[in-house]
Design a protein around this motif. Structure first.
Motif, PDB file in Angstrom:
ATOM      1  N   SER A  21      -7.399  10.444  26.181  1.00  0.00           N
ATOM      2  CA  SER A  21      -8.269  10.155  25.250  1.00  0.00           C
ATOM      3  C   SER A  21      -7.929   9.957  24.015  1.00  0.00           C
ATOM      4  CB  SER A  21      -9.370  11.448  25.252  1.00  0.00           C
ATOM      5  OG  SER A  21      -9.843  11.668  26.403  1.00  0.00           O
ATOM      6  N   CYS A  22      -8.371   9.363  22.913  1.00  0.00           N
ATOM      7  CA  CYS A  22      -7.972   9.293  21.653  1.00  0.00           C
ATOM      8  C   CYS A  22      -9.191   8.880  20.648  1.00  0.00           C
ATOM      9  CB  CYS A  22      -7.233   7.884  21.700  1.00  0.00           C
ATOM     10  SG  CYS A  22      -6.566   7.294  20.083  1.00  0.00           S
ATOM     11  N   ALA A  23      -9.048   9.751  19.717  1.00  0.00           N
ATOM     12  CA  ALA A  23     -10.335   9.764  18.993  1.00  0.00           C
ATOM     13  C   ALA A  23      -9.664   9.547  17.427  1.00  0.00           C
ATOM     14  CB  ALA A  23     -11.010  11.325  18.833  1.00  0.00           C
ATOM     15  N   ALA A  24     -10.248   8.660  16.647  1.00  0.00           N
ATOM     16  CA  ALA A  24     -10.112   8.149  15.415  1.00  0.00           C
ATOM     17  C   ALA A  24     -10.935   8.925  14.520  1.00  0.00           C
ATOM     18  CB  ALA A  24     -10.045   6.874  15.122  1.00  0.00           C
ATOM     19  N   SER A  25     -10.419   9.437  13.176  1.00  0.00           N
ATOM     20  CA  SER A  25     -11.461  10.074  12.396  1.00  0.00           C
ATOM     21  C   SER A  25     -10.758   9.627  10.769  1.00  0.00           C
ATOM     22  CB  SER A  25     -11.444  11.391  12.388  1.00  0.00           C
ATOM     23  OG  SER A  25      -9.788  11.866  12.142  1.00  0.00           O
ATOM     24  N   GLY A  26     -11.949   9.897   9.916  1.00  0.00           N
ATOM     25  CA  GLY A  26     -11.594   9.190   8.367  1.00  0.00           C
ATOM     26  C   GLY A  26     -12.438   8.167   8.290  1.00  0.00           C
ATOM     27  N   ARG A  27     -11.689   7.027   7.874  1.00  0.00           N
ATOM     28  CA  ARG A  27     -12.391   5.916   7.660  1.00  0.00           C
ATOM     29  C   ARG A  27     -12.391   4.884   8.819  1.00  0.00           C
ATOM     30  NH1 ARG A  27     -10.472   3.631   1.869  1.00  0.00           N
ATOM     31  NH2 ARG A  27     -12.588   2.343   2.245  1.00  0.00           N
ATOM     32  N   ILE A  28     -13.543   5.476   9.828  1.00  0.00           N
ATOM     33  CA  ILE A  28     -13.340   4.673  10.976  1.00  0.00           C
ATOM     34  C   ILE A  28     -13.887   3.255  10.827  1.00  0.00           C
ATOM     35  CG2 ILE A  28     -13.242   6.669  12.451  1.00  0.00           C
ATOM     36  CD1 ILE A  28     -16.004   6.528  13.097  1.00  0.00           C
ATOM     37  N   GLY A  29     -14.806   3.219   9.827  1.00  0.00           N
ATOM     38  CA  GLY A  29     -15.195   1.837   9.548  1.00  0.00           C
ATOM     39  C   GLY A  29     -14.386   0.768   9.275  1.00  0.00           C
ATOM     40  N   LEU A  30     -13.183   1.126   8.983  1.00  0.00           N
ATOM     41  CA  LEU A  30     -12.090   0.092   8.922  1.00  0.00           C
ATOM     42  C   LEU A  30     -11.562  -0.408  10.065  1.00  0.00           C
ATOM     43  CD1 LEU A  30     -10.108   1.895   5.932  1.00  0.00           C
ATOM     44  CD2 LEU A  30     -11.810   0.052   5.584  1.00  0.00           C
ATOM     45  N   ILE A  31     -11.963   0.353  11.204  1.00  0.00           N
ATOM     46  CA  ILE A  31     -11.142  -0.155  12.581  1.00  0.00           C
ATOM     47  C   ILE A  31     -11.902  -1.116  13.210  1.00  0.00           C
ATOM     48  CG2 ILE A  31     -10.529   0.936  14.737  1.00  0.00           C
ATOM     49  CD1 ILE A  31     -10.174   3.591  13.231  1.00  0.00           C
ATOM     50  N   PHE A  68      -5.284   0.436  35.370  1.00  0.00           N
ATOM     51  CA  PHE A  68      -5.779   1.205  34.118  1.00  0.00           C
ATOM     52  C   PHE A  68      -6.997   0.522  33.901  1.00  0.00           C
ATOM     53  CE2 PHE A  68      -1.118   2.420  32.671  1.00  0.00           C
ATOM     54  CZ  PHE A  68      -0.958   3.195  34.065  1.00  0.00           C
ATOM     55  N   ILE A  69      -7.750   1.419  33.232  1.00  0.00           N
ATOM     56  CA  ILE A  69      -9.124   0.983  32.405  1.00  0.00           C
ATOM     57  C   ILE A  69      -9.179   1.683  31.013  1.00  0.00           C
ATOM     58  CG2 ILE A  69     -11.548   0.796  32.770  1.00  0.00           C
ATOM     59  CD1 ILE A  69     -11.259   1.289  35.893  1.00  0.00           C
ATOM     60  N   ILE A  70      -9.312   0.444  30.161  1.00  0.00           N
ATOM     61  CA  ILE A  70      -9.785   1.301  28.837  1.00  0.00           C
ATOM     62  C   ILE A  70     -11.085   0.889  28.669  1.00  0.00           C
ATOM     63  CG2 ILE A  70      -8.977  -0.935  27.760  1.00  0.00           C
ATOM     64  CD1 ILE A  70      -7.761   0.582  25.447  1.00  0.00           C
ATOM     65  N   SER A  71     -11.646   1.933  27.934  1.00  0.00           N
ATOM     66  CA  SER A  71     -13.112   2.103  27.477  1.00  0.00           C
ATOM     67  C   SER A  71     -13.053   2.742  26.192  1.00  0.00           C
ATOM     68  CB  SER A  71     -13.995   2.974  28.786  1.00  0.00           C
ATOM     69  OG  SER A  71     -13.461   4.233  28.786  1.00  0.00           O
ATOM     70  N   THR A  72     -14.337   2.602  25.568  1.00  0.00           N
ATOM     71  CA  THR A  72     -14.469   2.897  24.276  1.00  0.00           C
ATOM     72  C   THR A  72     -16.142   3.493  24.193  1.00  0.00           C
ATOM     73  OG1 THR A  72     -15.385   0.529  23.515  1.00  0.00           O
ATOM     74  CG2 THR A  72     -13.088   0.951  23.662  1.00  0.00           C
ATOM     75  N   THR A  73     -16.028   4.179  22.735  1.00  0.00           N
ATOM     76  CA  THR A  73     -17.431   4.310  22.153  1.00  0.00           C
ATOM     77  C   THR A  73     -17.472   3.514  21.010  1.00  0.00           C
ATOM     78  OG1 THR A  73     -16.648   6.224  20.993  1.00  0.00           O
ATOM     79  CG2 THR A  73     -17.207   6.512  23.137  1.00  0.00           C
ATOM     80  N   SER A  74     -18.401   3.204  20.905  1.00  0.00           N
ATOM     81  CA  SER A  74     -18.760   2.402  19.551  1.00  0.00           C
ATOM     82  C   SER A  74     -18.947   2.993  18.439  1.00  0.00           C
ATOM     83  CB  SER A  74     -19.920   1.460  19.906  1.00  0.00           C
ATOM     84  OG  SER A  74     -21.083   1.956  19.956  1.00  0.00           O
ATOM     85  N   VAL A  75     -19.571   4.172  18.316  1.00  0.00           N
ATOM     86  CA  VAL A  75     -20.050   4.704  17.101  1.00  0.00           C
ATOM     87  C   VAL A  75     -18.693   5.549  16.664  1.00  0.00           C
ATOM     88  CG1 VAL A  75     -21.522   6.464  15.992  1.00  0.00           C
ATOM     89  CG2 VAL A  75     -22.408   4.902  17.743  1.00  0.00           C
ATOM     90  N   LYS A  76     -18.094   6.409  17.532  1.00  0.00           N
ATOM     91  CA  LYS A  76     -17.057   7.244  17.180  1.00  0.00           C
ATOM     92  C   LYS A  76     -15.680   6.778  17.319  1.00  0.00           C
ATOM     93  CE  LYS A  76     -19.764  11.236  18.453  1.00  0.00           C
ATOM     94  NZ  LYS A  76     -19.642  12.683  18.847  1.00  0.00           N
ATOM     95  N   LYS A  77     -15.505   5.341  17.372  1.00  0.00           N
ATOM     96  CA  LYS A  77     -14.430   4.977  17.677  1.00  0.00           C
ATOM     97  C   LYS A  77     -13.348   5.928  18.291  1.00  0.00           C
ATOM     98  CE  LYS A  77     -14.756   1.157  14.923  1.00  0.00           C
ATOM     99  NZ  LYS A  77     -16.108   1.102  14.803  1.00  0.00           N
ATOM    100  N   THR A  78     -13.629   5.692  19.693  1.00  0.00           N
ATOM    101  CA  THR A  78     -12.797   6.920  20.474  1.00  0.00           C
ATOM    102  C   THR A  78     -12.317   5.698  21.838  1.00  0.00           C
ATOM    103  OG1 THR A  78     -14.054   8.614  20.000  1.00  0.00           O
ATOM    104  CG2 THR A  78     -12.946   8.768  22.288  1.00  0.00           C
TER     105      THR A  78
END
Length: 126
Positions: A21-31, A68-78
Motif C-alpha cells: 500500500s502507498c498513501a500520499a499526503s500533503g498537496r495531493i492535488g498536485l499528483i 501484479f495488479i496496481i489499483s488506486t483510489t481517486s480521492v485519497k491518492k492511494t
C-alpha cells in the motif's frame, strides 16, 4: 509538498502473494500519477507498475504483467500493488513514488517522479 509512505512488505514463500500500500499526503492535488519501483541488491532501480488519474490508466513492466495488479483510489491518492505468484527474483526494496506531471511515454522513468517513499522490503524465498 507531498509525502509518500509505503507499507505491506514482508517475507513470503515462492508462489505466494503480498499486497503493498502507498498513501500520499500533503498537496495531493498536485499528483497526476503514482508508481512502484524496486531495487534489488547490486542492481539499478527498475519500474514495476504505475497508475495515472488523468488519463485513468495503468501500466506494467513485462516482469509484472499477469502477476501484479496496481489499483488506486481517486480521492485519497492511494495506490496498492497486489503481487501474486511471487518469485525469488522479485526480492527487492519496493518504492512508491508520485509525480506532478504525466506523459505516457515517460511512465517508467524514475527521474520523472518527484516524491518518493522510504521503501519496503519484499523477500521471496524458495
Amino acid at each position: 509538498q507531498v509525502q509518500v509512505v509505503e507499507s505491506g512488505g514482508g517475507l513470503v514463500q515462492s508462489g505466494g502473494s503480498l499486497r503493498l500500500s502507498c498513501a500520499a499526503s500533503g498537496r495531493i492535488g498536485l499528483i497526476y500519477a503514482m508508481g512502484w519501483f524496486r531495487q534489488a541488491p547490486g542492481k539499478e532501480r527498475e519500474f514495476v507498475a504505475a497508475a495515472s488519474w488523468i488519463p485513468d490508466l495503468t501500466y506494467y513492466d513485462d516482469s509484472a504483467k499477469g502477476r501484479f495488479i496496481i489499483s488506486t483510489t481517486s480521492v485519497k491518492k492511494t495506490v496498492y500493488l497486489q503481487m501474486n505468484s511471487l518469485k525469488p527474483e522479485d526480492t527487492a526494496v519496493y518504492y512508491c513514488a508520485a509525480r506532478e506531471t504525466f506523459l505516457e511515454a515517460t511512465v517508467a522513468e524514475s527521474r520523472q517522479y518527484r516524491y518518493w517513499g522510504q521503501g519496503t522490503q519484499v523477500t521471496v524465498y524458495s
